[in-house]
Design a protein around this motif. Structure first.
Motif, PDB file in Angstrom:
ATOM      1  N   ILE A 214       0.840  -1.209   0.000  1.00 49.42           N
ATOM      2  CA  ILE A 214       0.000   0.000   0.000  1.00 49.42           C
ATOM      3  C   ILE A 214       0.867   1.247   0.000  1.00 49.42           C
ATOM      4  N   ALA A 215       1.890   1.285   0.857  1.00 49.60           N
ATOM      5  CA  ALA A 215       2.742   2.471   0.968  1.00 49.60           C
ATOM      6  C   ALA A 215       3.517   2.730  -0.320  1.00 49.60           C
ATOM      7  N   MET A 216       4.119   1.691  -0.881  1.00 45.30           N
ATOM      8  CA  MET A 216       4.913   1.888  -2.096  1.00 45.30           C
ATOM      9  C   MET A 216       4.038   2.223  -3.299  1.00 45.30           C
ATOM     10  N   THR A 217       2.860   1.647  -3.361  1.00 50.28           N
ATOM     11  CA  THR A 217       1.937   1.983  -4.452  1.00 50.28           C
ATOM     12  C   THR A 217       1.504   3.437  -4.361  1.00 50.28           C
ATOM     13  N   ALA A 218       1.216   3.887  -3.162  1.00 51.53           N
ATOM     14  CA  ALA A 218       0.774   5.269  -2.981  1.00 51.53           C
ATOM     15  C   ALA A 218       1.873   6.257  -3.364  1.00 51.53           C
ATOM     16  N   THR A 219       3.105   6.014  -2.917  1.00 50.17           N
ATOM     17  CA  THR A 219       4.188   6.954  -3.238  1.00 50.17           C
ATOM     18  C   THR A 219       4.542   6.916  -4.724  1.00 50.17           C
TER      19      THR A 219
END
Length: 230
Positions: A214-219
């Motif tokens: 989730i974090a890497m997709t968002a950034t």
């Protein structure tokens, strides 16, 4: 006769929490920064600068936050110890009876509780009351500097691998390579933390990896949306 030793997972809770959280934060924060900047950039240089800056800032932030938090805990513990010392000096008999009462609630008879309280008080009255009344012991005492150093070190250990990957792979592959390495490490980190803590391994590994995705997709999405790829 060999001494009997039990393995208790709860005794690891302090250092395990700091190590797992620090490494997880270092890995995920650095990897996410690198992936986001890679999506917004056209060269490796800005990606490495951003990743290194995030790594250093994150490690210092973790250290400062842990130091402040554990220092507050240490202040509370010291205040409780001082209060207990004053109570022991001013009302030793009352404190003794209180200790006897505590021991009785743990299943001791009155005679046994009084004998135990007498021996424990003679050995170290303040340490006994701190342990039995407040729940403080040498193994659980707050150590701000130790906690800060452990958190910073764990953050650096977790954050270095994605930075190294970004430095050695071709720029076109940075986002994918860092994401895959970070995901594999998140699985491993979650599994290791669960195993050391006696928790279900699979569930913990999936939980850590899920939030990493989730974090890497968002950034990455933010970098691609607002970046200036040439």
């Amino acid at each position: 006769m060999l001494a009997h030793k039990d393995l208790h997972f709860s005794g690891r809770s302090g250092w395990l929490r700091a190590a797992v959280l620090g490494a997880n934060d270092g890995l995920l924060s650095t990897a996410s920064i690198i992936v986001g900047v890679a999506a917004a950039s056209a060269a490796t240089g800005p990606v490495l600068v951003a990743g290194l800056a995030g790594l250093v800032a994150g490690a210092l932030s973790m250290a400062a936050g842990e130091y402040v938090s554990v220092s507050s805990q240490a202040d509370s513990e010291n205040a409780d110890l001082k209060r207990e010392a004053i109570e022991l000096a001013g009302n030793a008999d009352g404190e003794f009876e209180e200790l006897v009462g505590i021991l009785r609630t743990r299943g001791m008879s009155d005679a046994t509780a009084r004998q135990a309280a007498t021996e424990m008080t003679e050995h170290d009255a303040l340490a006994t009351h701190a342990r039995e009344e407040i729940g403080l012991s040498d193994t659980l005492n707050a150590r701000p500097l130790q906690a800060a150093a452990a958190s910073a070190a764990a953050f650096l250990v977790g954050g270095l691998p994605p930075l190294i990957v970004a430095a050695i792979v071709p720029f076109a592959s940075v986002a994918v390579a860092v994401s895959l390495v970070a995901l594999a490490m998140l699985f491993g980190l979650g599994a290791t933390g669960a195993r050391l803590g006696g928790a279900p391994v699979g569930r913990a590994a999936l939980r850590v990896a899920f939030w990493g995705v989730i974090a890497m997709t968002a950034t990455y999405a933010i970098g691609a949306l607002f970046g200036t790829r040439l």
